[in-house]
Design an enzyme around this catalytic site. Sequence first.
Site, PDB file in Angstrom:
ATOM      1  N   ARG A 238       0.840  -1.196   0.000  1.00 39.67           N
ATOM      2  CA  ARG A 238       0.000   0.000   0.000  1.00 39.67           C
ATOM      3  C   ARG A 238       0.875   1.247   0.000  1.00 39.67           C
ATOM      4  O   ARG A 238       1.891   1.282   0.702  1.00 39.67           O
ATOM      5  CB  ARG A 238      -0.840   0.067   1.283  1.00 39.67           C
ATOM      6  CG  ARG A 238      -2.105  -0.746   1.261  1.00 39.67           C
ATOM      7  CD  ARG A 238      -3.157  -0.151   0.344  1.00 39.67           C
ATOM      8  NE  ARG A 238      -4.356  -0.952   0.376  1.00 39.67           N
ATOM      9  CZ  ARG A 238      -4.565  -2.058  -0.332  1.00 39.67           C
ATOM     10  NH1 ARG A 238      -3.645  -2.485  -1.175  1.00 39.67           N
ATOM     11  NH2 ARG A 238      -5.695  -2.739  -0.234  1.00 39.67           N
ATOM     12  N   GLU A 267      -2.590   7.928  -4.494  1.00 43.19           N
ATOM     13  CA  GLU A 267      -2.891   7.338  -5.809  1.00 43.19           C
ATOM     14  C   GLU A 267      -4.188   7.907  -6.373  1.00 43.19           C
ATOM     15  O   GLU A 267      -5.121   8.139  -5.604  1.00 43.19           O
ATOM     16  CB  GLU A 267      -3.095   5.820  -5.647  1.00 43.19           C
ATOM     17  CG  GLU A 267      -1.824   5.050  -5.444  1.00 43.19           C
ATOM     18  CD  GLU A 267      -2.081   3.565  -5.200  1.00 43.19           C
ATOM     19  OE1 GLU A 267      -1.217   2.942  -4.583  1.00 43.19           O
ATOM     20  OE2 GLU A 267      -3.150   3.048  -5.591  1.00 43.19           O
ATOM     21  N   HIS A 285      -0.737   0.044  -9.447  1.00 44.81           N
ATOM     22  CA  HIS A 285      -1.515  -0.742  -8.478  1.00 44.81           C
ATOM     23  C   HIS A 285      -2.258  -1.896  -9.174  1.00 44.81           C
ATOM     24  O   HIS A 285      -3.485  -1.953  -9.175  1.00 44.81           O
ATOM     25  CB  HIS A 285      -2.505   0.149  -7.703  1.00 44.81           C
ATOM     26  CG  HIS A 285      -2.943  -0.470  -6.410  1.00 44.81           C
ATOM     27  ND1 HIS A 285      -3.232   0.243  -5.285  1.00 44.81           N
ATOM     28  CD2 HIS A 285      -3.139  -1.782  -6.068  1.00 44.81           C
ATOM     29  CE1 HIS A 285      -3.592  -0.575  -4.314  1.00 44.81           C
ATOM     30  NE2 HIS A 285      -3.542  -1.818  -4.768  1.00 44.81           N
TER      31      HIS A 285
HETATM   32  C1  DGY Z   1      -5.939  -5.647  -2.468  1.00 48.85           C
HETATM   33  O1  DGY Z   1      -6.657  -6.618  -2.667  1.00 48.85           O
HETATM   34  O2  DGY Z   1      -5.804  -5.144  -1.343  1.00 48.85           O
HETATM   35  C2  DGY Z   1      -5.251  -5.089  -3.653  1.00 48.85           C
HETATM   36  O3  DGY Z   1      -4.405  -4.050  -3.355  1.00 48.85           O
HETATM   37  C3  DGY Z   1      -6.274  -4.683  -4.688  1.00 48.85           C
HETATM   38  O4  DGY Z   1      -5.718  -4.963  -5.924  1.00 48.85           O
END
Ligand code: DGY
Length: 325
Positions: A238, A267, A285
């Site tokens: 993240r 983002e 992402h």
């Molecule tokens: C998640 O599932 O947390 C991913 O980052 C989404 O693609």
Amino acid sequence: MKPKVLVTREVFDETLEYLGAHCQFESNQEDVPLEPGELARRLADKDGVMCCLPDRVDATLLAGSPHLKVVANIAVGYNNVDLAACTARGIMVTNTPGVLDDSTADLAWTLMLGAARRLTELERRVRNGEWTGWCLKQWLGVDVHHATLGIFGMGRIGQAIAKRAGGFDMKVIYHNRNRVAPDIERRLNAAFVSKEELLRRADFVVLQMPYSPETHHMIGAAELKQMKPSAILINSTRGGVVDDAALIAALKGGVIRAAGLDVFENEPRLNPKFLELDNVVLSPHVGSSTEATRRAMAMTAAKNLVAALTGATPPNLLNPDARRR
Ligand code: DGY
């Protein structure tokens, strides 16, 4: 009467077919992100919502959604949802663990290999016509094989990343809130170390822990300085776990060699200074973004949602206390 459901973004036909058998759904198949006001308006009469990372589900939104019983996030991470506020209102929250582990691990590896061998930089050079012939010392990269891989976050995805390291004869070290079971360590040939030791020893530092107030800016200027100047940082979890401004300064100043990033602060408006750097591989992402995995994530979320609305316990319930209210 079937329960009313909002699907905030475009999903697959089979997801809608499944939902249609159990609910009356309204789906934002135009796939335009819903502004907070529009999301609130559409949720006001709904019993359930299937949502994604860009949708903020906070106390204000919940206050205007009196019928809401379930928030089914189409992601394994759920930092876009205020879990405590949902629990306080008796609203179940679910996520999509398991189905995306391998795809996300593959992407982390793509970034590792790409950053080590400068793949996106060199592709740009080839396209720009800069390749005039073979030279012995041309655009040298670093080896992944036999290097030391350091993983922060040894959950399912961290373990899938570690498993792949066996094929590259890597040494694996990891740091996690809790040490994993000895049989997992043995199977992955992974050694638990402190945060400081991991930063000091790893050639590749991979971030795969969840984002929370505790992990906010877990990698900043001080941590980057503890890494080897030859080290490569991979963030496949993240934005926000890394202080992006500090990382840009470290990449510019040679504090570390390179980075591979799938996630960013703020983002999709990533810090534009990243775009000026050759020693960073950037992706938008897409850790879980393969056709099969995104289909599986959407269906997992739909099944969680329908379970919650038909009186069953959703398979991926994050806040069991909500059911007891
Ligand atoms: C998640 O599932 O947390 C991913 O980052 C989404 O693609």
